[in-house]
Write a protein that holds these residues in place. Structure first.
Motif, PDB file in Angstrom:
ATOM      1  N   GLU A   6     -44.801 -20.094   9.595  1.00  0.00           N
ATOM      2  CA  GLU A   6     -45.464 -21.019   8.682  1.00  0.00           C
ATOM      3  C   GLU A   6     -44.710 -21.139   7.351  1.00  0.00           C
ATOM      4  O   GLU A   6     -44.557 -22.230   6.794  1.00  0.00           O
ATOM      5  CB  GLU A   6     -46.921 -20.598   8.432  1.00  0.00           C
ATOM      6  CG  GLU A   6     -47.822 -20.756   9.633  1.00  0.00           C
ATOM      7  CD  GLU A   6     -47.634 -19.663  10.710  1.00  0.00           C
ATOM      8  OE1 GLU A   6     -47.099 -18.575  10.390  1.00  0.00           O
ATOM      9  OE2 GLU A   6     -48.018 -19.923  11.853  1.00  0.00           O
ATOM     10  N   GLU A   7     -44.247 -20.012   6.821  1.00  0.00           N
ATOM     11  CA  GLU A   7     -43.468 -20.044   5.574  1.00  0.00           C
ATOM     12  C   GLU A   7     -42.184 -20.842   5.751  1.00  0.00           C
ATOM     13  O   GLU A   7     -41.804 -21.623   4.875  1.00  0.00           O
ATOM     14  CB  GLU A   7     -43.125 -18.616   5.133  1.00  0.00           C
ATOM     15  CG  GLU A   7     -44.302 -17.803   4.652  1.00  0.00           C
ATOM     16  CD  GLU A   7     -43.947 -16.353   4.421  1.00  0.00           C
ATOM     17  OE1 GLU A   7     -44.420 -15.803   3.403  1.00  0.00           O
ATOM     18  OE2 GLU A   7     -43.205 -15.762   5.244  1.00  0.00           O
TER      19      GLU A   7
ATOM     20  N   LYS B 198     -39.820 -28.332   5.014  1.00  0.00           N
ATOM     21  CA  LYS B 198     -40.342 -29.651   4.661  1.00  0.00           C
ATOM     22  C   LYS B 198     -39.996 -30.043   3.240  1.00  0.00           C
ATOM     23  O   LYS B 198     -39.975 -31.206   2.894  1.00  0.00           O
ATOM     24  CB  LYS B 198     -41.863 -29.692   4.844  1.00  0.00           C
ATOM     25  CG  LYS B 198     -42.283 -29.663   6.286  1.00  0.00           C
ATOM     26  CD  LYS B 198     -43.787 -29.711   6.401  1.00  0.00           C
ATOM     27  CE  LYS B 198     -44.221 -29.681   7.860  1.00  0.00           C
ATOM     28  NZ  LYS B 198     -45.676 -29.720   7.978  1.00  0.00           N
TER      29      LYS B 198
ATOM     30  N   ARG C  48     -42.993 -24.639   5.965  1.00  0.00           N
ATOM     31  CA  ARG C  48     -43.275 -25.193   4.619  1.00  0.00           C
ATOM     32  C   ARG C  48     -42.001 -25.363   3.809  1.00  0.00           C
ATOM     33  O   ARG C  48     -41.801 -26.383   3.151  1.00  0.00           O
ATOM     34  CB  ARG C  48     -44.261 -24.301   3.875  1.00  0.00           C
ATOM     35  CG  ARG C  48     -45.703 -24.495   4.280  1.00  0.00           C
ATOM     36  CD  ARG C  48     -46.662 -23.852   3.287  1.00  0.00           C
ATOM     37  NE  ARG C  48     -46.458 -22.412   3.144  1.00  0.00           N
ATOM     38  CZ  ARG C  48     -47.083 -21.490   3.865  1.00  0.00           C
ATOM     39  NH1 ARG C  48     -47.967 -21.853   4.773  1.00  0.00           N
ATOM     40  NH2 ARG C  48     -46.846 -20.207   3.680  1.00  0.00           N
TER      41      ARG C  48
END
Length: 66
Positions: free
Chosen positions: A58-59, A65, A62
């Motif tokens: 997830e890190e 992006k 993020r």
């Protein structure tokens, strides 16, 4: 047999010369990889978990992006 002790001493000195223990290497925080650089590497390697560098998926998503 006469020169054996001298030879063994040289071998042991050579083996110990310049070695860095794992603890010394792992404690070096100046070598950390930013989440942005880690994300670039992670995604360029097909999201292989070997290239997560301690970050979560997830890190890395993020950071990729941004």
């Amino acid at each position: 047999m006469f020169g054996r002790k001298k030879k063994d001493k040289k071998v042991s000195e050579r083996e110990d010369y310049g070695l860095i223990s794992d603890e010394e290497f792992e404690d070096d925080e100046d070598e950390s990889l930013s989440v942005y650089d880690a994300a670039d590497i992670y995604f360029s390697n097909g999201q292989d978990e070997d290239y997560m560098f301690g970050y979560t998926h997830e890190e890395l998503v993020r950071a990729h992006k941004n």
